[in-house]
Motif scaffolding. Structure first.
Motif, mmCIF file in Angstrom:
data_model
loop_
_atom_site.group_PDB
_atom_site.id
_atom_site.type_symbol
_atom_site.label_atom_id
_atom_site.label_comp_id
_atom_site.label_asym_id
_atom_site.label_seq_id
_atom_site.Cartn_x
_atom_site.Cartn_y
_atom_site.Cartn_z
ATOM 1 N N LYS A 83 -6.626 -5.474 7.489
ATOM 2 C CA LYS A 83 -7.072 -5.916 6.166
ATOM 3 C C LYS A 83 -6.784 -4.871 5.090
ATOM 4 C CE LYS A 83 -10.959 -7.675 5.389
ATOM 5 N NZ LYS A 83 -12.380 -7.989 5.279
ATOM 6 N N ASP A 84 -6.965 -3.600 5.409
ATOM 7 C CA ASP A 84 -6.682 -2.541 4.440
ATOM 8 C C ASP A 84 -5.213 -2.564 4.028
ATOM 9 O OD1 ASP A 84 -9.335 -1.738 4.515
ATOM 10 O OD2 ASP A 84 -8.958 0.060 5.727
ATOM 11 N N PHE A 85 -4.305 -2.756 5.000
ATOM 12 C CA PHE A 85 -2.873 -2.780 4.699
ATOM 13 C C PHE A 85 -2.505 -4.049 3.930
ATOM 14 C CE2 PHE A 85 1.728 -3.065 5.850
ATOM 15 C CZ PHE A 85 2.135 -1.888 5.247
ATOM 16 N N LEU A 86 -3.077 -5.193 4.310
ATOM 17 C CA LEU A 86 -2.821 -6.439 3.583
ATOM 18 C C LEU A 86 -3.271 -6.318 2.126
ATOM 19 C CD1 LEU A 86 -4.009 -9.110 6.200
ATOM 20 C CD2 LEU A 86 -1.646 -8.549 5.586
ATOM 21 N N THR A 87 -4.409 -5.669 1.914
ATOM 22 C CA THR A 87 -4.928 -5.472 0.557
ATOM 23 C C THR A 87 -4.024 -4.542 -0.236
ATOM 24 O OG1 THR A 87 -7.185 -5.847 1.311
ATOM 25 C CG2 THR A 87 -6.924 -4.669 -0.776
ATOM 26 N N GLN A 88 -3.617 -3.441 0.408
ATOM 27 C CA GLN A 88 -2.767 -2.444 -0.246
ATOM 28 C C GLN A 88 -1.429 -3.044 -0.660
ATOM 29 O OE1 GLN A 88 -2.109 1.250 2.066
ATOM 30 N NE2 GLN A 88 0.058 0.982 1.633
ATOM 31 N N GLU A 89 -0.832 -3.845 0.202
ATOM 32 C CA GLU A 89 0.516 -4.374 -0.042
ATOM 33 C C GLU A 89 0.513 -5.751 -0.697
ATOM 34 O OE1 GLU A 89 3.447 -2.622 0.665
ATOM 35 O OE2 GLU A 89 2.033 -0.977 0.980
ATOM 36 N N GLY A 90 -0.640 -6.419 -0.730
ATOM 37 C CA GLY A 90 -0.730 -7.774 -1.288
ATOM 38 C C GLY A 90 -0.507 -8.809 -0.203
ATOM 39 N N ILE A 91 -1.556 -9.536 0.165
ATOM 40 C CA ILE A 91 -1.475 -10.474 1.288
ATOM 41 C C ILE A 91 -0.385 -11.520 1.092
ATOM 42 C CG2 ILE A 91 -3.238 -12.076 0.425
ATOM 43 C CD1 ILE A 91 -4.220 -12.267 3.405
#
Length: 148
Positions: free
Chosen positions: A124-132
């Motif tokens: 979730k942190d990576f999806l948030t950082q990069e834009g889901i």
């Protein structure tokens, strides 16, 4: 924004579950997903896994009691599997923790994935950082004669 791919490879299948490996391009994130057993189906309420293919992701607020504290969670959809099927990536360890969703984990056992909340948070942190909206998830099956 770069497009990212979450590659899911179904490797182990039993009468009660399907376990896959996954890795996320552009990151060091990898782990396991536990799903219900086959056959694949696009129909809801069957306690079966979704079909192989390519899926878009969006955020979803789940009403599943054990998932609510981790909201929002990723929801998968494509032209054959509508958003209304509510296929989520969420925490859980055993087949009875899912009706058709992908349970995420950092380790695996027999019909089990472990470290679920930690791995969900990492993803979730990576999806948030990069834009889901910049992610695609692909599911393929490779039960025999596969190279990892």
């Amino acid at each position: 924004m770069a497009n990212h791919l979450i590659s899911v490879k179904r490797l182990w299948e039993s009468d009660t579950s399907t376990i896959s490996t996954f890795e996320v391009s552009g990151s060091t994130i990898k782990g396991y997903f536990l799903e219900r057993p086959g056959p694949d189906t696009t129909a809801s309420g069957q306690l079966k896994r979704i079909p192989e293919g390519s899926y878009r992701l969006k955020w979803h607020t789940s009403n599943i009691a054990s998932v609510q504290m981790h909201n929002p969670v990723p929801l998968l959809y494509n032209s054959a599997v509508p958003q209304s099927r509510y296929i989520l990536i969420h925490n859980g360890n055993y087949p009875y923790n899912t009706e058709g969703c992908l349970l995420i984990g950092g380790s695996k056992g027999n019909n089990f994935v472990g470290g679920s909340v930690t791995k969900l948070t990492e993803l979730k942190d990576f999806l948030t950082q990069e834009g889901i909206e910049n992610f695609t998830l692909t599911i393929t099956s490779c039960y025999v004669n596969c190279s990892n």
